[in-house]
Design a protein around this motif. Sequence first.
Motif, PDB file in Angstrom:
ATOM      1  N   SER A   4       0.841  -1.190   0.000  1.00 28.06           N
ATOM      2  CA  SER A   4       0.000   0.000   0.000  1.00 28.06           C
ATOM      3  C   SER A   4       0.887   1.254   0.000  1.00 28.06           C
ATOM      4  CB  SER A   4      -0.879   0.018   1.249  1.00 28.06           C
ATOM      5  OG  SER A   4      -0.050   0.109   2.392  1.00 28.06           O
ATOM      6  N   ARG A   5       0.242   2.374  -0.187  1.00 35.90           N
ATOM      7  CA  ARG A   5       0.972   3.634  -0.079  1.00 35.90           C
ATOM      8  C   ARG A   5       1.521   3.798   1.339  1.00 35.90           C
ATOM      9  NH1 ARG A   5       0.204   9.190   0.674  1.00 35.90           N
ATOM     10  NH2 ARG A   5       1.621  10.401  -0.634  1.00 35.90           N
ATOM     11  N   ARG A   6       0.782   3.269   2.312  1.00 38.40           N
ATOM     12  CA  ARG A   6       1.266   3.314   3.695  1.00 38.40           C
ATOM     13  C   ARG A   6       2.595   2.566   3.834  1.00 38.40           C
ATOM     14  NH1 ARG A   6       0.214  -0.650   7.356  1.00 38.40           N
ATOM     15  NH2 ARG A   6       0.826  -0.202   9.492  1.00 38.40           N
ATOM     16  N   ASP A   7       2.690   1.431   3.117  1.00 37.25           N
ATOM     17  CA  ASP A   7       3.964   0.703   3.138  1.00 37.25           C
ATOM     18  C   ASP A   7       5.077   1.555   2.543  1.00 37.25           C
ATOM     19  OD1 ASP A   7       3.448  -1.982   4.239  1.00 37.25           O
ATOM     20  OD2 ASP A   7       2.066  -2.172   2.551  1.00 37.25           O
ATOM     21  N   ALA A   8       4.765   2.236   1.468  1.00 31.15           N
ATOM     22  CA  ALA A   8       5.791   3.072   0.823  1.00 31.15           C
ATOM     23  C   ALA A   8       6.221   4.198   1.749  1.00 31.15           C
ATOM     24  CB  ALA A   8       5.256   3.640  -0.488  1.00 31.15           C
ATOM     25  N   ILE A   9       5.253   4.767   2.441  1.00 35.14           N
ATOM     26  CA  ILE A   9       5.595   5.856   3.373  1.00 35.14           C
ATOM     27  C   ILE A   9       6.445   5.317   4.522  1.00 35.14           C
ATOM     28  CG2 ILE A   9       4.588   7.460   5.053  1.00 35.14           C
ATOM     29  CD1 ILE A   9       2.271   7.803   2.982  1.00 35.14           C
ATOM     30  N   ALA A  10       6.118   4.092   4.974  1.00 37.52           N
ATOM     31  CA  ALA A  10       6.938   3.470   6.018  1.00 37.52           C
ATOM     32  C   ALA A  10       8.352   3.227   5.510  1.00 37.52           C
ATOM     33  CB  ALA A  10       6.293   2.156   6.469  1.00 37.52           C
ATOM     34  N   ALA A  11       8.464   2.777   4.272  1.00 44.11           N
ATOM     35  CA  ALA A  11       9.792   2.524   3.702  1.00 44.11           C
ATOM     36  C   ALA A  11      10.563   3.832   3.537  1.00 44.11           C
ATOM     37  CB  ALA A  11       9.655   1.807   2.362  1.00 44.11           C
TER      38      ALA A  11
ATOM     39  N   TYR B 125      10.638  -8.446  -6.868  1.00 46.55           N
ATOM     40  CA  TYR B 125       9.723  -8.736  -5.770  1.00 46.55           C
ATOM     41  C   TYR B 125       9.102 -10.122  -5.932  1.00 46.55           C
ATOM     42  CZ  TYR B 125       9.906  -3.871  -4.105  1.00 46.55           C
ATOM     43  OH  TYR B 125      10.315  -2.667  -3.594  1.00 46.55           O
ATOM     44  N   PRO B 126       8.832 -10.779  -4.835  1.00 51.55           N
ATOM     45  CA  PRO B 126       8.192 -12.114  -4.896  1.00 51.55           C
ATOM     46  C   PRO B 126       6.845 -12.049  -5.603  1.00 51.55           C
ATOM     47  CG  PRO B 126       9.054 -11.681  -2.709  1.00 51.55           C
ATOM     48  CD  PRO B 126       9.167 -10.390  -3.453  1.00 51.55           C
ATOM     49  N   SER B 127       6.452 -13.173  -6.194  1.00 55.41           N
ATOM     50  CA  SER B 127       5.247 -13.189  -7.037  1.00 55.41           C
ATOM     51  C   SER B 127       3.976 -12.932  -6.233  1.00 55.41           C
ATOM     52  CB  SER B 127       5.144 -14.520  -7.774  1.00 55.41           C
ATOM     53  OG  SER B 127       5.150 -15.592  -6.846  1.00 55.41           O
ATOM     54  N   GLU B 128       4.002 -13.209  -4.940  1.00 53.89           N
ATOM     55  CA  GLU B 128       2.768 -13.012  -4.164  1.00 53.89           C
ATOM     56  C   GLU B 128       2.539 -11.551  -3.772  1.00 53.89           C
ATOM     57  OE1 GLU B 128       2.876 -14.680  -0.059  1.00 53.89           O
ATOM     58  OE2 GLU B 128       4.854 -15.408  -0.654  1.00 53.89           O
ATOM     59  N   VAL B 129       3.480 -10.677  -4.148  1.00 61.29           N
ATOM     60  CA  VAL B 129       3.315  -9.261  -3.841  1.00 61.29           C
ATOM     61  C   VAL B 129       2.468  -8.594  -4.918  1.00 61.29           C
ATOM     62  CG1 VAL B 129       4.520  -7.058  -3.645  1.00 61.29           C
ATOM     63  CG2 VAL B 129       5.487  -9.094  -2.596  1.00 61.29           C
ATOM     64  N   SER B 130       1.480  -7.828  -4.503  1.00 59.25           N
ATOM     65  CA  SER B 130       0.695  -7.018  -5.440  1.00 59.25           C
ATOM     66  C   SER B 130       0.746  -5.558  -4.976  1.00 59.25           C
ATOM     67  CB  SER B 130      -0.745  -7.514  -5.502  1.00 59.25           C
ATOM     68  OG  SER B 130      -1.342  -7.424  -4.208  1.00 59.25           O
ATOM     69  N   GLY B 131       0.168  -4.702  -5.777  1.00 61.35           N
ATOM     70  CA  GLY B 131       0.190  -3.280  -5.447  1.00 61.35           C
ATOM     71  C   GLY B 131       1.547  -2.638  -5.694  1.00 61.35           C
ATOM     72  N   ILE B 132       2.310  -3.234  -6.598  1.00 63.30           N
ATOM     73  CA  ILE B 132       3.684  -2.787  -6.812  1.00 63.30           C
ATOM     74  C   ILE B 132       3.749  -1.378  -7.400  1.00 63.30           C
ATOM     75  CG2 ILE B 132       5.726  -3.208  -8.249  1.00 63.30           C
ATOM     76  CD1 ILE B 132       5.301  -6.200  -7.802  1.00 63.30           C
ATOM     77  N   ASP B 133       2.872  -1.077  -8.354  1.00 65.31           N
ATOM     78  CA  ASP B 133       2.984   0.189  -9.085  1.00 65.31           C
ATOM     79  C   ASP B 133       2.952   1.395  -8.142  1.00 65.31           C
ATOM     80  OD1 ASP B 133       2.690  -1.701 -11.066  1.00 65.31           O
ATOM     81  OD2 ASP B 133       1.471  -0.404 -12.348  1.00 65.31           O
ATOM     82  N   GLU B 134       1.907   1.444  -7.330  1.00 62.20           N
ATOM     83  CA  GLU B 134       1.758   2.606  -6.457  1.00 62.20           C
ATOM     84  C   GLU B 134       2.880   2.647  -5.416  1.00 62.20           C
ATOM     85  OE1 GLU B 134      -1.714   4.858  -3.899  1.00 62.20           O
ATOM     86  OE2 GLU B 134      -1.588   2.689  -3.737  1.00 62.20           O
ATOM     87  N   PHE B 135       3.222   1.468  -4.899  1.00 63.92           N
ATOM     88  CA  PHE B 135       4.277   1.388  -3.881  1.00 63.92           C
ATOM     89  C   PHE B 135       5.596   1.910  -4.449  1.00 63.92           C
ATOM     90  CE2 PHE B 135       7.842  -1.005  -2.004  1.00 63.92           C
ATOM     91  CZ  PHE B 135       7.679  -0.721  -0.652  1.00 63.92           C
ATOM     92  N   VAL B 136       5.971   1.399  -5.588  1.00 62.22           N
ATOM     93  CA  VAL B 136       7.269   1.783  -6.157  1.00 62.22           C
ATOM     94  C   VAL B 136       7.266   3.254  -6.549  1.00 62.22           C
ATOM     95  CG1 VAL B 136       8.873   1.408  -8.079  1.00 62.22           C
ATOM     96  CG2 VAL B 136       7.856  -0.553  -6.888  1.00 62.22           C
ATOM     97  N   GLU B 137       6.190   3.689  -7.158  1.00 65.22           N
ATOM     98  CA  GLU B 137       6.157   5.098  -7.567  1.00 65.22           C
ATOM     99  C   GLU B 137       6.286   6.010  -6.352  1.00 65.22           C
ATOM    100  OE1 GLU B 137       3.632   8.403 -10.104  1.00 65.22           O
ATOM    101  OE2 GLU B 137       2.978   6.321 -10.135  1.00 65.22           O
ATOM    102  N   THR B 138       5.504   5.734  -5.325  1.00 69.95           N
ATOM    103  CA  THR B 138       5.560   6.585  -4.128  1.00 69.95           C
ATOM    104  C   THR B 138       6.955   6.563  -3.521  1.00 69.95           C
ATOM    105  OG1 THR B 138       3.239   6.090  -3.689  1.00 69.95           O
ATOM    106  CG2 THR B 138       4.520   7.014  -1.867  1.00 69.95           C
ATOM    107  N   TYR B 139       7.525   5.361  -3.440  1.00 72.16           N
ATOM    108  CA  TYR B 139       8.839   5.240  -2.803  1.00 72.16           C
ATOM    109  C   TYR B 139       9.923   5.922  -3.635  1.00 72.16           C
ATOM    110  CZ  TYR B 139      13.098   3.423  -0.813  1.00 72.16           C
ATOM    111  OH  TYR B 139      14.342   3.341  -0.253  1.00 72.16           O
ATOM    112  N   VAL B 140       9.954   5.600  -4.908  1.00 66.59           N
ATOM    113  CA  VAL B 140      11.061   6.092  -5.741  1.00 66.59           C
ATOM    114  C   VAL B 140      11.005   7.606  -5.875  1.00 66.59           C
ATOM    115  CG1 VAL B 140      12.020   6.073  -8.074  1.00 66.59           C
ATOM    116  CG2 VAL B 140      11.335   3.930  -6.976  1.00 66.59           C
ATOM    117  N   VAL B 141       9.818   8.123  -6.087  1.00 71.13           N
ATOM    118  CA  VAL B 141       9.690   9.580  -6.226  1.00 71.13           C
ATOM    119  C   VAL B 141      10.073  10.269  -4.917  1.00 71.13           C
ATOM    120  CG1 VAL B 141       8.040  11.453  -6.571  1.00 71.13           C
ATOM    121  CG2 VAL B 141       8.010   9.464  -8.085  1.00 71.13           C
ATOM    122  N   GLY B 142       9.595   9.722  -3.808  1.00 68.52           N
ATOM    123  CA  GLY B 142       9.942  10.306  -2.515  1.00 68.52           C
ATOM    124  C   GLY B 142      11.424  10.203  -2.219  1.00 68.52           C
TER     125      GLY B 142
END
Lengths: 539, 179
Positions: free
Chosen positions: B4-11, B56-73
């Motif tokens: 989630s975006r929350r995960d990206a913010i945590a990262a 990322y492992p195959s069972e991970v979803s929601g990659i697009d938003e997570f990566v975008e939020t993380y990388v841009v930040g």
Amino acid sequence: MSVSTTVTDEADRSPSERVDVCVVGAGPAGALAAYSLAERGHDVVILEAGPRFSFEDRLRRMERFLRPAYDWLDVWEMGGDRDAYASTGELHYPLNTTRIKGIGGTTLHWLGLVPRYHEKDFEMESRYGIGEDWPISYDDLRPYYAEVEREMGVAGAEDNPFEPPRESPFPMDAFPPSYADSLFGEACEALDIAMHSTPQARNSETYDGRSQCVGYGTCAPACPSGAKYTAEVHVAKAEAEGARVIDRAPVQRLAHDDSGGRLEAVEYATPDGETHRQEARQVVLACGAIETPRLLLLSESDRYPDGLANSSGAVGRYLMEHPFAGTDGLLLDETRQNHVGFITSECHQFYDHEESTPGSLKLEFINNAEPSPVEIALGDGSWGDDLVGAIRRESGNSLRIGALVEQLPREENRVQLDTSRTDDHGNPVPDVVWSVGDHAIETMRYAQRIQRRILDEMGARITGQTDPHTPGAARHPMGTTRMGSDPETSVVDARLRTHDLENLTIASSSVFPTGGAMNPTLTIGALSLLAAEYVDEDL
Amino acid sequence: MELSRRDAIAALAAVGIGTGGVALYRSDVFDDGSTDGEATLDDPVDTMIALATVVYPSEVSGIDEFVETYVVGRVEDDETHERRTVQALTHLEGYASDEFGDSFVDLSPDERDAVLRDLGIQSARPNPDGSDVERIRYYLVNELLYALFTSPTGGELVGHENPPGHGGGLDSYQRGPDA
């Protein structure tokens, strides 16, 4: 990843007019002494070899710890010519992993465990005929222990039946035990081995304006929340009381007067290449057990050809450490490692021994017995589903019981100058000569027998044990300017003042006549507060 | 496991970056996607997302938003990190184009995996100042893995809901595996 120290090159590093006290070193000993003296109204200047690190960078320092592109020394920028050293003893001594140079000193990377020493630690010769007696007792230090617990903010519980007497509760409640502790607990109960909480300088609740621990899990070497006490706290308090701090100002030598009975000035270098003299009525050396004797040896003079305050010949000698003896095991069940960055349970049951040897040991039940998922992920070299498999293979079921072990003072273990190599200011580097000795080896073997019994009782498969002949050091150097009543055999007296120079005090683990098996920082802090009282009396 | 975006913010918090509640977009950063004339990089964030689908492992979803939020930040306010990230991406892109005849983003997952293996990422030392391959390991592969495994969801993948690097409180260490 850019992590920069707070650059204070514009800072005025010129000396103050002759001050009441010059404190050398801004770690816990120096910070507490400086605060105590500044609070009493004295003019205090603190000279620190390292920089003032920005708190805002702390998460980036944590990242350095977790990413394999960096090593332990990179986190706080140790190493290089400034920190060059030699190690020519039986065992290599990894000096630069034991210390940090900067405001806060080694507490920047410490774990933060703060038990008190036991009464026996002050009476080794009287009780067992080995080691030395301290010229002060536990009762002498007891009020200072209580004071430093309040100053640092110590979380603990009075659930330790082996703890020496105390006068008041800990300032904060203890951290509850971990899940892994509960696994050990069943086995220990069956074996009549008592587990109890661990006093630590870490906030279990908001304390002194600092955050409660939020569980980053990287206490050593970097706590991003500020919940772990660092000596930055008391440097700031000293500054608030009017003390002046000069960072990046490594002291080069101490200069005495013509009589040799008093120090006149402390000579320090600054980043612009200049050397300055800070004159002071009293000087407190608080540079740890390696740099303190090194500075005294570097300050040789015609009056003191073997080094300052070294009429006894004991400066640099009797270096002690806490050899670390561990036993590792694997369980079939999950053990939940690395959910917290510190130890939550210990055992002091085997500390107060009847016979002289085996000596004191403190068992530690480790919560970080294996590499964490992020460490494996970044170091393994696999990715995708293969990486999940690697993490599951390499983690999840580990156990470790550690032990800090008592090492006796031995004259041949020492800090001396290596004149074949110089640091960035042209001074001979410290040569750390360290070996273990039979007493510690036998004590480690005893500790490991206990550890094996616990792991066997748990049904764990034992996967490794420390070789008692080549243990790691717990990074607690002690004993190189020892305290004693006899000027022929010791460097400082019971006031922590050198026998040779009437205005030179040492606040450091270097004054410990014996080292026990407890983490030393609370005792360092208590001694610093005691020393500050005597310095205050002399001013 | 959905990131989630929350995960990206945590990262991001684990690398010392607070988003302050401000939504950042890829257009706010990465204003010049090409470097050194080695290859053209249409969109660094898309390339990072494509890389994450392999790393990322195959069972991970929601990659697009997570990566975008993380990388841009991650690169906001850090020009050095941005420049080096783009350099590493450009090298990755160049290798994909030269050896596989297509943009990394347009390769199949197996082909992307093959690009990494051909480059020797599995044995490269992650080094921010090292060779091109070592920088790919550091700035791209390990960057994505660091973000994942310091986030709560990434930790849960391997049974660790409060991984080191994430300030997830003091409850998880007291809980057993069945709690």
